[in-house]
Design an enzyme around this catalytic site. Structure first.
Site, PDB file in Angstrom:
ATOM      1  CE  LYS A 276      -5.960  -1.446   5.707  1.00 35.25           C
ATOM      2  NZ  LYS A 276      -5.138  -0.569   4.882  1.00 35.25           N
TER       3      LYS A 276
ATOM      4  CD  GLU B 277      -2.875   1.082   2.413  1.00 34.87           C
ATOM      5  OE1 GLU B 277      -3.196  -0.034   2.876  1.00 34.87           O
ATOM      6  OE2 GLU B 277      -3.325   2.158   2.852  1.00 34.87           O
TER       7      GLU B 277
ATOM      8  CG  HIS C 172      -3.641   7.552   0.337  1.00 36.84           C
ATOM      9  ND1 HIS C 172      -3.756   6.243  -0.022  1.00 36.84           N
ATOM     10  CD2 HIS C 172      -3.521   7.562   1.672  1.00 36.84           C
ATOM     11  CE1 HIS C 172      -3.715   5.489   1.056  1.00 36.84           C
ATOM     12  NE2 HIS C 172      -3.577   6.269   2.097  1.00 36.84           N
TER      13      HIS C 172
ATOM     14  CG  ASP D  82       1.367 -16.723  11.317  1.00 33.83           C
ATOM     15  OD1 ASP D  82       0.594 -16.002  10.661  1.00 33.83           O
ATOM     16  OD2 ASP D  82       1.083 -17.880  11.655  1.00 33.83           O
TER      17      ASP D  82
HETATM   18  C1  MEV Z   1      -5.539   3.214   5.347  1.00 30.96           C
HETATM   19  O1  MEV Z   1      -4.825   2.080   4.932  1.00 30.96           O
HETATM   20  C2  MEV Z   1      -5.490   3.330   6.860  1.00 30.96           C
HETATM   21  C3  MEV Z   1      -6.361   4.441   7.459  1.00 30.96           C
HETATM   22  O2  MEV Z   1      -7.700   4.307   6.981  1.00 30.96           O
HETATM   23  C4  MEV Z   1      -6.288   4.290   8.953  1.00 30.96           C
HETATM   24  C5  MEV Z   1      -7.228   5.201   9.702  1.00 30.96           C
HETATM   25  O3  MEV Z   1      -8.277   5.586   9.174  1.00 30.96           O
HETATM   26  O4  MEV Z   1      -6.918   5.469  10.888  1.00 30.96           O
HETATM   27  C6  MEV Z   1      -5.871   5.801   7.014  1.00 30.96           C
END
Ligand code: MEV
Length: 458
Positions: free
Chosen positions: A295, A99, A408, A311
């Site tokens: 995430k 990513e 991004h 892992d």
């Molecule tokens: C994107 O890979 C991760 C985010 O969505 C994490 C977040 O929203 O805190 C930017």
């Protein structure tokens, strides 16, 4: 019955897509079979696949041997996030992730905090867990009466497996007999606590548990204190638990709110601190936000877990279970702004190894560990927790200030330019034009076409 209505042995669709003994084919035969059954005639898949084999046959043998039915390798970017100051030591952290912006974000947060004391980390505990699940129809009271004798026997009969680990300072820490018959008739469990030192310990734990299962059956079958009607134990399964809430590392950053000046162009330190705190609080309250928030933490964590040959599925499964430990899924990280001090931290369960398994087998995992100074497993827990916290800080800093699309889109634009075969000169013109505009594939393509047609860029 099932045969008659043709629902069990029916071979659906094109029989060219079904195969017996695929694993026994050579790599070339496997590729040919795939091309014939699943790709357009004349496809160049064979060459494409072959081009992703490693040029060193020895390395390729190792990589192919890691899994089954391997056709070739699937490359992922291997990058470095520099400037991590963790407990007063500098680290350059290897990350494997596909990513865009993740490595840049980790690097930027690491640099930001290195000027504010860096990350403080501490391993709180390193206990791993395993379970032997079994059915027992006999006298419950009798089973619990002989519990001590049973656990001594289990330990004694697993001694050949545990001796080496004990020499390294680990082994079986404790064995509990648990009664679940109120939830499922005849269901009991041995819950076993392990210390596996610098190894992840999955093989060690599973070998010990399987031996415990055999010993348990033999113990009940032969013990003089059991009636003949009480001797039947059926082992359902013996396996480690990936939920390791006692294998925990703490990571934190803190500074006076004024020192957050510079975190954002348009906010002063105290305003940024408060907005950031609120963003974390929302992830503590709301599971929808918490999932995305966590995430973001795992963007950093997984990338180092992968780079170090650990892992990532186990680490993710455990982290998410831990995030729901009080019955609701919540943020793994927390933030306070009290008495003028901003504090941001997380406690993360991480079951890792720095010896054995893939860590030494995969040539790049070995390199990652070299770059990190060949850490012990606890030290690697600290580095990975710091990276996860840095990643979370960077994501939230963007979200509560500019939004994440700005960063991004910079990377996205690079990918689009690459895809459209833009020259350096064209790339410069596009970057200047899209500085304050929304980037999309079609808008960039259109802009480039117009420029090219108009001969604006030569
Ligand atoms: C994107 O890979 C991760 C985010 O969505 C994490 C977040 O929203 O805190 C930017």
């Amino acid at each position: 019955m099932a045969d008659q209505n043709n629902s069990v042995h029916r071979v659906a669709g094109d029989s060219k897509k079904r195969v017996e003994g695929f694993s026994k084919l050579t790599r070339e035969e496997k590729v040919a079979w795939i091309a014939q059954g699943f790709l357009e005639p004349g496809s160049s898949a064979g060459e494409q696949i072959a081009s992703f084999l490693h040029s060193d046959a020895g390395v390729q043998r190792i990589l192919s041997g890691l899994s089954e039915n391997t056709l070739c390798n699937f490359p992922m970017p291997y990058g470095i996030a520099p400037n991590f100051l963790i407990n007063d030591e500098w680290y350059a952290v290897p990350m494997v992730i596909e990513e865009s912006s993740v490595v840049a974000a980790a690097s930027s947060a690491a640099k930001f905090w290195s000027a504010r004391g860096g990350f403080l980390t501490k391993v709180l505990s390193t206990v791993k867990l395993g379970q032997v699940h079994f059915s027992y129809k006999g006298n419950k009271a009798r089973l619990f009466q002989v519990q001590e004798e049973l656990t001594a026997r289990l330990r004694a009969e697993a001694a050949a497996i545990t001796a080496n680990m004990e020499q390294r300072g680990g082994g079986v820490l404790g064995i509990d007999l648990l009664d679940f018959t109120h939830l499922e008739p005849e269901y009991y469990q041995l819950l076993v606590r392990f210390e596996t030192c610098d190894s992840m310990g999955a093989n060690f734990i599973n070998s010990v548990l399987e031996q415990f299962g055999r010993s348990l059956v033999a113990f009940v079958e032969t013990h003089a204190g059991f009636e003949d009607t009480d001797r039947e134990v059926d082992i359902i399964m013996a396996i480690l638990s990936n939920f390791t809430p006692e294998c925990i590392v703490h990571a934190e950053v803190s500074c006076p709110v004024e020192a957050l000046e510079g975190a954002c162009e348009h906010m002063d330190g105290p305003a940024f601190a408060e907005k950031f705190r609120k963003a974390v609080r929302i992830a503590e309250i709301d599971p929808y936000r918490a999932t995305t928030h966590n995430k973001g933490i795992f963007n950093g964590v997984d990338a180092v877990v992968l780079a170090s040959g650990n892992d990532f599925r186990a680490v993710e499964a455990c982290g998410h279970a831990y995030a729901a430990k009080d019955g609701q899924y919540r943020s793994l990280s927390h933030c306070t702004v009290e008495n003028g001090v901003f504090r941001f931290w997380m406690d993360l369960p991480l079951a890792l190894g720095t010896v054995g398994g893939l860590t030494k087998l995969h040539p790049l995992a070995g390199l990652s560990l070299d770059i990190l100074g060949n850490p012990s497993a606890p030290k690697l827990m600290e580095i990975i927790a710091a990276t996860g916290l840095a990643q979370n800080f960077a994501a939230l800093r963007s979200l509560v200030t500019t939004g994440i699309q700005k960063g991004h889109m910079k990377m996205h634009l690079q990918n689009i330019l690459h895809h459209l075969g833009a020259t350096d000169q064209e790339a410069q013109a596009v970057q200047a034009y899209f500085e304050d505009k929304v980037v999309s594939f079609s808008s960039v393509r259109e802009f480039l076409q117009l420029q090219r047609i108009g001969g604006i860029i030569e």
